[in-house]
Design a protein around this motif. Structure first.
Motif, mmCIF file in Angstrom:
data_model
loop_
_atom_site.group_PDB
_atom_site.id
_atom_site.type_symbol
_atom_site.label_atom_id
_atom_site.label_comp_id
_atom_site.label_asym_id
_atom_site.label_seq_id
_atom_site.Cartn_x
_atom_site.Cartn_y
_atom_site.Cartn_z
ATOM 1 N N LYS A 214 -28.432 -23.204 2.244
ATOM 2 C CA LYS A 214 -29.434 -23.252 1.168
ATOM 3 C C LYS A 214 -29.619 -24.684 0.666
ATOM 4 O O LYS A 214 -28.643 -25.395 0.414
ATOM 5 N N GLY A 215 -30.870 -25.102 0.562
ATOM 6 C CA GLY A 215 -31.172 -26.455 0.091
ATOM 7 C C GLY A 215 -31.120 -27.506 1.185
ATOM 8 O O GLY A 215 -31.380 -28.676 0.937
ATOM 9 N N ARG A 216 -30.790 -27.091 2.423
ATOM 10 C CA ARG A 216 -30.621 -28.080 3.494
ATOM 11 C C ARG A 216 -31.547 -27.815 4.685
ATOM 12 O O ARG A 216 -31.340 -28.367 5.756
ATOM 13 N N LEU A 217 -32.545 -26.965 4.490
ATOM 14 C CA LEU A 217 -33.391 -26.589 5.626
ATOM 15 C C LEU A 217 -34.857 -26.986 5.449
ATOM 16 O O LEU A 217 -35.725 -26.473 6.148
ATOM 17 N N GLU A 238 -37.504 -10.757 3.066
ATOM 18 C CA GLU A 238 -37.416 -11.035 1.627
ATOM 19 C C GLU A 238 -36.013 -11.506 1.247
ATOM 20 O O GLU A 238 -35.847 -12.474 0.499
ATOM 21 N N THR A 239 -35.000 -10.826 1.787
ATOM 22 C CA THR A 239 -33.612 -11.182 1.482
ATOM 23 C C THR A 239 -33.281 -12.592 1.964
ATOM 24 O O THR A 239 -32.697 -13.395 1.228
ATOM 25 N N LEU A 240 -33.658 -12.907 3.213
ATOM 26 C CA LEU A 240 -33.307 -14.208 3.790
ATOM 27 C C LEU A 240 -34.081 -15.341 3.131
ATOM 28 O O LEU A 240 -33.552 -16.446 2.979
ATOM 29 N N SER A 241 -35.319 -15.065 2.715
ATOM 30 C CA SER A 241 -36.093 -16.073 1.979
ATOM 31 C C SER A 241 -35.386 -16.418 0.669
ATOM 32 O O SER A 241 -35.234 -17.585 0.313
ATOM 33 N N ARG A 242 -34.921 -15.374 -0.011
ATOM 34 C CA ARG A 242 -34.236 -15.597 -1.296
ATOM 35 C C ARG A 242 -32.920 -16.360 -1.094
ATOM 36 O O ARG A 242 -32.622 -17.321 -1.809
ATOM 37 N N LEU A 243 -32.128 -15.952 -0.093
ATOM 38 C CA LEU A 243 -30.817 -16.567 0.126
ATOM 39 C C LEU A 243 -30.920 -18.013 0.598
ATOM 40 O O LEU A 243 -30.093 -18.851 0.261
ATOM 41 N N SER A 244 -31.940 -18.297 1.399
ATOM 42 C CA SER A 244 -32.084 -19.645 1.968
ATOM 43 C C SER A 244 -32.843 -20.589 1.045
ATOM 44 O O SER A 244 -32.812 -21.810 1.234
ATOM 45 N N GLY A 245 -33.575 -20.017 0.082
ATOM 46 C CA GLY A 245 -34.419 -20.830 -0.782
ATOM 47 C C GLY A 245 -35.702 -21.282 -0.090
ATOM 48 O O GLY A 245 -36.406 -22.161 -0.601
ATOM 49 N N ALA A 259 -42.306 -26.863 8.678
ATOM 50 C CA ALA A 259 -40.942 -27.105 8.202
ATOM 51 C C ALA A 259 -40.742 -26.517 6.803
ATOM 52 O O ALA A 259 -41.668 -26.461 5.995
ATOM 53 N N GLY A 260 -39.509 -26.082 6.549
ATOM 54 C CA GLY A 260 -39.171 -25.574 5.227
ATOM 55 C C GLY A 260 -39.634 -24.149 4.979
ATOM 56 O O GLY A 260 -39.660 -23.687 3.831
ATOM 57 N N ARG A 261 -40.010 -23.434 6.041
ATOM 58 C CA ARG A 261 -40.416 -22.033 5.901
ATOM 59 C C ARG A 261 -39.585 -21.162 6.846
ATOM 60 O O ARG A 261 -39.081 -21.647 7.859
ATOM 61 N N ILE A 262 -39.487 -19.876 6.508
ATOM 62 C CA ILE A 262 -38.735 -18.925 7.320
ATOM 63 C C ILE A 262 -39.703 -17.897 7.899
ATOM 64 O O ILE A 262 -40.647 -17.465 7.231
ATOM 65 N N TYR A 263 -39.492 -17.546 9.171
ATOM 66 C CA TYR A 263 -40.376 -16.616 9.891
ATOM 67 C C TYR A 263 -39.505 -15.552 10.562
ATOM 68 O O TYR A 263 -38.724 -15.875 11.468
ATOM 69 N N VAL A 264 -39.627 -14.309 10.126
ATOM 70 C CA VAL A 264 -38.853 -13.201 10.702
ATOM 71 C C VAL A 264 -39.803 -12.315 11.513
ATOM 72 O O VAL A 264 -40.850 -11.888 11.000
ATOM 73 N N ALA A 265 -39.443 -12.045 12.765
ATOM 74 C CA ALA A 265 -40.280 -11.196 13.623
ATOM 75 C C ALA A 265 -40.386 -9.800 13.023
ATOM 76 O O ALA A 265 -39.382 -9.205 12.646
ATOM 77 N N ILE A 374 -24.280 -25.959 11.995
ATOM 78 C CA ILE A 374 -25.740 -26.112 12.136
ATOM 79 C C ILE A 374 -26.223 -27.301 11.314
ATOM 80 O O ILE A 374 -27.024 -28.121 11.781
ATOM 81 N N GLY A 375 -25.716 -27.408 10.075
ATOM 82 C CA GLY A 375 -26.086 -28.535 9.215
ATOM 83 C C GLY A 375 -25.767 -29.875 9.849
ATOM 84 O O GLY A 375 -26.583 -30.807 9.823
ATOM 85 N N LEU A 376 -24.592 -29.982 10.470
ATOM 86 C CA LEU A 376 -24.210 -31.225 11.149
ATOM 87 C C LEU A 376 -25.164 -31.527 12.303
ATOM 88 O O LEU A 376 -25.582 -32.670 12.494
#
Length: 389
Positions: A214-217, A238-245, A259-265, A374-376
């Motif tokens: 969270k905050g790093r993607l 909805e859950t992953l959007s909330r958790l990842s910010g 960039a900075g968005r989440i896409y779930v199939a 992943i962050g590294l």
């Protein structure tokens, strides 16, 4: 018809319909090395009898009299540490919400139960096929270990305990007896996309990984295929959007990838990425299942490999079967990097094990450390320690 030297997978049925209990029992009685050891028509009876039954797998209905499945779930998990609970309920928005809650509470997987009176023989056949596949897959994960067979998860280098890819389940068998996996060097190019594939145990693993990031993607799009039916994927997004910010969630056809968005199939649709001029777009289709799944991970990974080449970072999380392995090879062959979740932390080491066995991965990483790894690789440093130069 049972192999005498093979371990029996013990199954408990918790379902209020006697007709469905009888039908499921007859199906499972026809499966080698699977034994239905107990049944209950409500959650209270299940709680009273589960310790004596010592199941490896519990097939748990949601809506039952006296005590429903969700209320019974914590007690069932506590009574049988390591037991795998397969939620089976009719597919409605309400039941999807309850089932997602159950998965967050520790259930291993979900199975959509048809309305047998309304949906007919084809729906019954598909339900039977999926039920047997999931029971066999979860059973080959070493079971719950309640009767002296497997007491602890296998360490990451122990070949075999969590590999759920028996020939009987129709998946590619992962070579057993060898933990000598060929590893690839990581790409030297900073990733421009994070793409993740997951199945059984995936929602909890995704939550853990994206919560840690969270905050790093903000610098990459995050594109996810999780094997799940419609409605579930909406809730997961909805859950992953909330958790990842991150903005976004379940995607739609033609959406621009940024960039900075989440896409779930979305459930029921394969997702690929396509390049249109300078833009990358989501392309959905409801073509035939691939690796028994729709959405499948392979087409997504293959499309990412074609567009992003060495700037792709793929992750294969827990899940039964081998979906994602061919796509992981495509990412690696194009110069990108792939990480797999390790065996010990996976609910089922089918998909990540297959990607490892295919020689596509940089490393197999424990779930606890995967977010930081992943962050590294994204060049962001660790959440706990800054990257050393």
């Amino acid at each position: 018809h049972r192999a005498d030297n093979a371990r029996q997978v013990r199954v408990m049925l918790v379902e209020d319909s006697a007709v469905i209990r009888g039908m499921v029992r007859s199906w499972l009685d026809g499966v080698d090395n699977v034994e239905v050891v107990a049944s209950a028509d409500n959650g209270q009876i299940a709680l009273n009898t589960v310790a004596a039954a010592r199941p490896d797998i519990i097939i748990l209905d949601i809506e039952m009299p006296v005590m429903d499945g969700l209320t019974a779930l914590p007690g069932l998990l506590a009574a049988c540490p390591g037991v795998k609970v397969l939620i089976a309920s009719t597919l409605s928005k309400r039941n999807a919400e309850i089932s997602m809650k159950a998965i967050n509470m520790g259930a291993a997987d979900y199975l959509a139960k048809p309305s047998f009176a309304r949906d007919g023989n084809e729906a019954r056949r598909m339900f039977k096929e999926e039920l047997v596949r999931k029971v066999v897959g979860l059973g080959q994960n070493g079971g719950g270990g309640h009767h002296g067979v497997v007491h602890t998860p296998a360490p990451a280098n122990d070949a075999g305990a969590n590999r759920a890819a028996a020939a009987t389940s129709g998946w590619t068998t992962i070579p057993s007896g060898s933990s000598d996996f060929k590893l690839r060097p990581a790409s030297r190019v900073r990733p421009r996309i994070l793409v993740i594939g997951s199945s059984t145990g995936g929602p909890a693993a995704l939550s853990k990984v994206l919560g840690a990031l969270k905050g790093r993607l903000s610098g990459v799009p995050v594109v996810i295929t999780q094997h799940m039916p419609p409605t579930f994927t909406t809730l997961l997004g909805e859950t992953l959007s909330r958790l990842s910010g991150l903005e976004g969630g379940e995607t739609h056809d033609g959406e621009t990838v940024s960039a900075g968005r989440i896409y779930v199939a979305p459930g029921g649709f394969h997702m690929r990425l396509i390049q249109l001029g300078s833009q990358i777009k989501i392309a959905l289709n409801d073509g035939p299942p691939i690796n028994h799944c729709r959405p499948a991970v392979d087409p997504l990974f293959e499309s990412v490999a074609q567009i992003y080449r060495g700037a792709a970072l793929g992750v294969v999380l827990t899940g039964m079967g081998s979906d994602g392995a061919l796509g992981a090879v495509k990412i690696a062959d194009a110069g990108g990097s792939v990480l797999a979740q390790d065996e010990a932390s996976s609910i089922v080491w089918g998909m990540p094990g297959a990607a490892m066995a295919a020689g596509a991965c940089v490393a197999a990483v424990e779930l606890e450390n995967l977010g930081d790894r992943i962050g590294l690789m994204l060049g962001l440093g660790s959440g706990r320690n800054k990257i050393k130069t």
